[in-house]
Design a protein around this motif. Structure first.
Motif, PDB file in Angstrom:
ATOM      1  N   THR A  37       0.899  -1.376   0.065  1.00  0.00           N
ATOM      2  CA  THR A  37       0.025   0.006   0.010  1.00  0.00           C
ATOM      3  C   THR A  37       0.827   1.221  -0.013  1.00  0.00           C
ATOM      4  OG1 THR A  37      -0.226  -0.137   2.346  1.00  0.00           O
ATOM      5  CG2 THR A  37      -1.915  -1.192   1.184  1.00  0.00           C
ATOM      6  N   ILE A  38       0.879   2.070   1.195  1.00  0.00           N
ATOM      7  CA  ILE A  38       1.733   3.172   1.304  1.00  0.00           C
ATOM      8  C   ILE A  38       3.145   2.569   1.810  1.00  0.00           C
ATOM      9  CG2 ILE A  38       0.169   5.092   0.890  1.00  0.00           C
ATOM     10  CD1 ILE A  38       0.196   5.220   3.988  1.00  0.00           C
ATOM     11  N   ILE A  88      -2.440  12.919  -1.141  1.00  0.00           N
ATOM     12  CA  ILE A  88      -1.275  12.305  -0.664  1.00  0.00           C
ATOM     13  C   ILE A  88      -0.024  12.452  -1.463  1.00  0.00           C
ATOM     14  CG2 ILE A  88      -1.733  10.030  -1.534  1.00  0.00           C
ATOM     15  CD1 ILE A  88      -0.613   8.902   0.897  1.00  0.00           C
ATOM     16  N   ARG A 121      -2.201   5.307  -2.801  1.00  0.00           N
ATOM     17  CA  ARG A 121      -2.143   4.232  -1.650  1.00  0.00           C
ATOM     18  C   ARG A 121      -1.800   2.956  -2.184  1.00  0.00           C
ATOM     19  NH1 ARG A 121      -3.274   6.797   3.344  1.00  0.00           N
ATOM     20  NH2 ARG A 121      -3.999   8.763   2.984  1.00  0.00           N
TER      21      ARG A 121
END
Lengths: 414, 414
Positions: free
Chosen positions: A43-44, A332, A228
């Protein structure tokens, strides 16, 4: 999907035998360059909680693949499979996304400048599901399928949810979409028709993001929220690869892009770096990256004009624009987006909802193109930047028409 | 528009120097083969009042152009410019139409047959303006511009009017669209947004045809009604050229096409004849041409089952179907359409509006594709023809999804 490369005569197959389908090598944290395994679901970044970027063995790619080979391949973004993360052709989930037309459109310059203008538009509305979101979802869903996920989740301000539901349907997987309750009902309806389970919540896309993450945890489904996970940006990267190929392996003076989550900009800037690393474009040819946001929600533009590397969130109760895809109070990928704008000598600007609406009509009447408000923002920005002399009429400019106006045509008044 | 062929290195340009951009030679009457000048504006044949067909110097084309050259060219229908009527590249009016994806879609076979089915769909909804009508209008408007027209007129049951208005806008010419007053208001709205002047009349497409002809006469504008000028069929022909190229220069066992005016069928059948004449496909490879109409308006299906060469008009007050593009009680190309069906060993069948609606949902949920009712008719036909054993599950079948469901997605209930 069928890749035409497999239909070429035997000598081509033999020639390619040593070449890999994907040159994906690893993932790295976009903040600290820490390396992660690309063949695990990620994911991140665990280190910095920032986006992970996909990295490729471009030195080997440059030796084993030539840009001229690409021109024979089928007209989808998967013609660039060496630059994409999917390792096996059979895992590709495609609805024919990409290789959208690049149209010469000087008629969309301000009146009186049509003769001199060097304006091109890339019509992303001709993608499956009607927007550029198809590219990111094709890449992310394909790679998620390859890595064995059982279900898919996304928050959305509009088009991304429709695109996820479509690609999940094509993959035979269930999908769950979380959207603000005032998201465009055409997008919601579209996601539902594809069989997506839609959850409407009070608040903004950022609130939807939290709810989507929670659903993903509970069901052990995979969350493909913007940046993400590493692969939506890879799909969007193909907007940049295609532009280079369509211009004969060079780039324009400037690119204008409507920035919500901003992955398109991040993806394209990454594409140009990879094309340079592979030696497919010259080093001195990078375009100014120009981002446009709505007056009523412009965290990245504000950060740019303050000279900041990160963008503070736009106050949620003040985030107002009819262009749902631009109602993104915090992204983000803010640092990556701003970096592309700064490094390229680009700029960031806002346009009003009124000017977007006017440009929807301008494009329809003068070019026969029905585009979404977000797409029209690029045209409003082009006109503004000519007026302020940031751009000159002789500059070769490409505006990205990110979405079609067809789903919402009943609400357009011209 | 930019044709990538002009961006190739010098040796390619030298190689092409003797080749013509178009190999158009003359027009002929589809009934009696009488020859007419292709470089004059023509409507229907003065001799028989039947469609005129464009003819090409295919013997010379075969010597001067190879099918492998095509694979390098840009991803629009204009990659086949030698088979199209426009003589000068500068006259092409393009919005990036054509080279729509051919998707492998066994998931759309009846449940239980997905493993064996060899079903492909051609997604024409990814064309500009959302339907295959873009192809015909791009060809007809380009050629009309080349021959000097000052304005354009069409009757329409829906999508054709939107497409004409878009291409006229792109050409900078005025357009006038005549539609039955119960035509889908999304199509009407779309035509108006592109700047088309829309005239709604009582009655059916045939009545609109008379009104459009009258307007064209009064204003001295050009009428591009289906098969009443020679070039819309040429644009639609590219659906057949692309199919051959996308399958590696061969054709499938069967093609299923929704027939309103039927120009798509006429165009594709002509494409296959030309590809054989040029030696680009083998002579023994022709697909069964299968046409599908709505139960409530099926003049061609009735004629086929009566073994007739021409179709009597469907009674206007009995022409009922929600699929506006199929509400065509009589088609001027009836003989050409029926000829293609008979010669190919194809068939003709009707499907109900209910089955079309079910197939819209089937395609959305199982393939992530949102298609128009007319497109869904092909899927209903495929299921029927498997059930009746006209088709076998192992037959390679291509269904043409002629239009997108995006403009009307709000009315879809699944």
């Amino acid at each position: 999907m069928t890749l035409n490369v497999f239909k070429k005569p035997l000598y081509v197959i033999l020639f390619f035998m040593d070449a890999r389908f994907s040159y994906l090598s690893h993932l790295k944290c976009s903040a600290c360059d820490h390396i992660y395994d690309a063949d695990q679901l990620q994911t991140i970044s665990p280190c910095c909680a920032r986006p992970l970027l996909a990295c490729y063995d471009l030195a080997t790619l440059a030796k084993e693949v030539s840009r001229d080979e690409i021109s024979h391949r089928e007209a989808t973004m998967w013609r660039y499979h060496e630059f994409l993360p999917v390792r096996e052709p059979a895992h590709i989930i495609s609805l024919g996304e990409g290789m959208t037309p690049l149209l010469h459109a000087p008629c969309l310059a301000p009146q009186g400048l049509e003769q001199q203008a060097r304006l091109f538009v890339k019509d992303e509305g001709q993608n499956p599901t009607g927007s550029f979101k198809a590219r990111g979802m094709s890449a992310a869903v394909s790679r998620a399928v390859e890595l064995g996920v059982q279900g898919l989740v996304t928050p959305t301000a509009g088009n991304a949810g429709a695109a996820l539901a479509a690609y999940a349907a094509r993959a035979g997987l269930p999908s769950h979409v979380v959207a603000p309750k005032d998201a465009p009902h055409t997008c919601i309806q579209q996601a539902r028709l594809y069989g997506g389970e839609v959850h409407l919540i009070p608040g903004l896309i950022t609130d939807a993001g939290r709810a989507a993450a929670e659903t993903a945890r509970q069901r052990d489904w995979f969350n493909v929220a913007t940046l993400r996970e590493p692969y939506r940006a890879e799909g969007k990267k193909t907007m940049g690869l295609e532009l280079a190929e369509q211009l004969g392996w060079r780039l324009p003076s400037a690119i204008i892009y409507p920035a919500g989550g901003g992955t398109g900009v991040v993806g394209m800037w990454k594409a140009f770096a990879e094309l340079r690393a592979a030696g497919w474009i010259a080093n001195d040819q990078l375009p100014k990256m120009i981002i446009v946001q709505a007056e009523g929600c412009a965290p990245l533009v504000r950060a740019f004009h303050q000279g900041k590397d990160e963008a503070d969130a736009w106050p949620a109760d003040e985030a107002h624009t009819q262009a749902a895809g631009l109602r993104v109070p915090s992204a983000i990928g803010d640092r990556l987006i701003l970096q592309a704008v700064y490094e390229s000598g680009g700029t960031a600007l806002t346009v009003s909802d009124d000017s977007m609406q006017q440009m929807v009509c301008y494009a329809a009447k003068r070019a026969g193109m029905l585009i979404a408000l977000e797409a029209a923002a690029t045209l409003a920005a082009y006109h503004t930047l000519l007026a302020t002399n940031f751009l000159q009429v002789e500059d070769e400019v490409v505006a990205y028409f990110t979405g079609s106006g067809l789903p919402d045509l009943q609400y357009v008044v011209c």
